[in-house]
Design an enzyme around this catalytic site. Structure first.
Site, short mmCIF file in Angstrom:
data_model
loop_
_atom_site.label_atom_id
_atom_site.label_comp_id
_atom_site.label_asym_id
_atom_site.label_seq_id
_atom_site.Cartn_x
_atom_site.Cartn_y
_atom_site.Cartn_z
N ASN A 110 0.84 -1.19 0.00
CA ASN A 110 0.00 0.00 0.00
C ASN A 110 0.88 1.25 0.00
O ASN A 110 0.64 2.20 -0.73
CB ASN A 110 -0.92 -0.03 1.23
CG ASN A 110 -2.05 0.95 1.17
OD1 ASN A 110 -2.43 1.43 0.11
ND2 ASN A 110 -2.60 1.26 2.32
N PRO A 120 -6.75 4.44 -4.42
CA PRO A 120 -7.05 5.14 -3.16
C PRO A 120 -6.49 4.51 -1.89
O PRO A 120 -7.23 4.10 -0.99
CB PRO A 120 -8.58 5.14 -3.16
CG PRO A 120 -8.93 3.87 -3.87
CD PRO A 120 -7.90 3.72 -4.95
N CYS A 121 -5.19 4.51 -1.77
CA CYS A 121 -4.55 4.01 -0.55
C CYS A 121 -4.91 4.88 0.65
O CYS A 121 -4.83 4.41 1.79
CB CYS A 121 -3.05 3.89 -0.73
SG CYS A 121 -2.24 5.42 -1.22
N HIS A 122 -5.35 6.11 0.40
CA HIS A 122 -5.75 6.99 1.50
C HIS A 122 -6.99 6.48 2.22
O HIS A 122 -7.27 6.90 3.33
CB HIS A 122 -5.97 8.43 1.00
CG HIS A 122 -7.06 8.57 -0.01
ND1 HIS A 122 -6.87 8.31 -1.36
CD2 HIS A 122 -8.36 8.93 0.12
CE1 HIS A 122 -7.99 8.52 -2.01
NE2 HIS A 122 -8.92 8.90 -1.13
#
EC number: 2.1.1.63
Length: 161
Positions: A110, A120-122
């Site tokens: 990630n 969308p690692c956030h």
């Protein structure tokens, strides 16, 4: 070697650089990149337009070819990130539930994601609900999550971390 192209965008969370070759985007990053000598192409311009629409709240799903360099395992993690719905979060524990012994490797993959916002690692947070690990800085992660929640009207209107 393939041609390389770059576009930049001044966003509400800082300068974003988009890097691509003739076929696909390989980076969307907040990191300073040396792009001297690189020009824009239709692909990088399209990505900037999509990011502008995302920041306006008019776009939730990106649609452009992308390809990051990485192992088969990293590619799988990045594909799985794309399944986390806009405006929602998941914990690292839930995200790795299919392979709980690999939670650290999944978290590491990630962290190697080079296509910020789009992959969308956030949207992955700590099991305790806290913001953890974001290469662009936790303040950006918080901003992105808040932005998506406000646009999608999911969950709390203001995140409490």
């Amino acid at each position: 070697m393939k041609n390389q192209y770059a576009s930049t965008l001044e966003s509400p969370i800082g300068k974003i650089t988009v890097l691509a070759d003739d076929d696909s985007v390989y980076a969307v990053t907040f990191s300073e990149k040396d792009i001297d000598g690189l020009t824009e192409n239709d692909l990088t311009k399209n990505v900037v337009k999509q990011l502008e629409d995302y920041f306006k709240g008019d776009l939730k799903d990106f649609n452009f070819p992308m390809k990051q360099k990485g192992t088969e395992f990293q590619q799988e993690v990045w594909q799985n990130l794309l399944t986390i719905p806009y405006g929602e979060t998941t914990s690292y524990a839930k995200f790795s539930a299919h392979n709980p012994l690999a939670i650290r490797a999944i978290a590491a993959a990630n962290g190697k994601n080079n296509i910020a916002i789009v992959v969308p690692c956030h949207r992955v947070i700590g099991s305790n609900g806290k913001l953890v690990g974001y290469a662009g800085g936790l303040w950006r992660k918080q901003w992105l999550l808040q932005h998506e929640r406000e646009i999608s009207q999911k969950g709390q209107t203001e995140l409490k971390f």
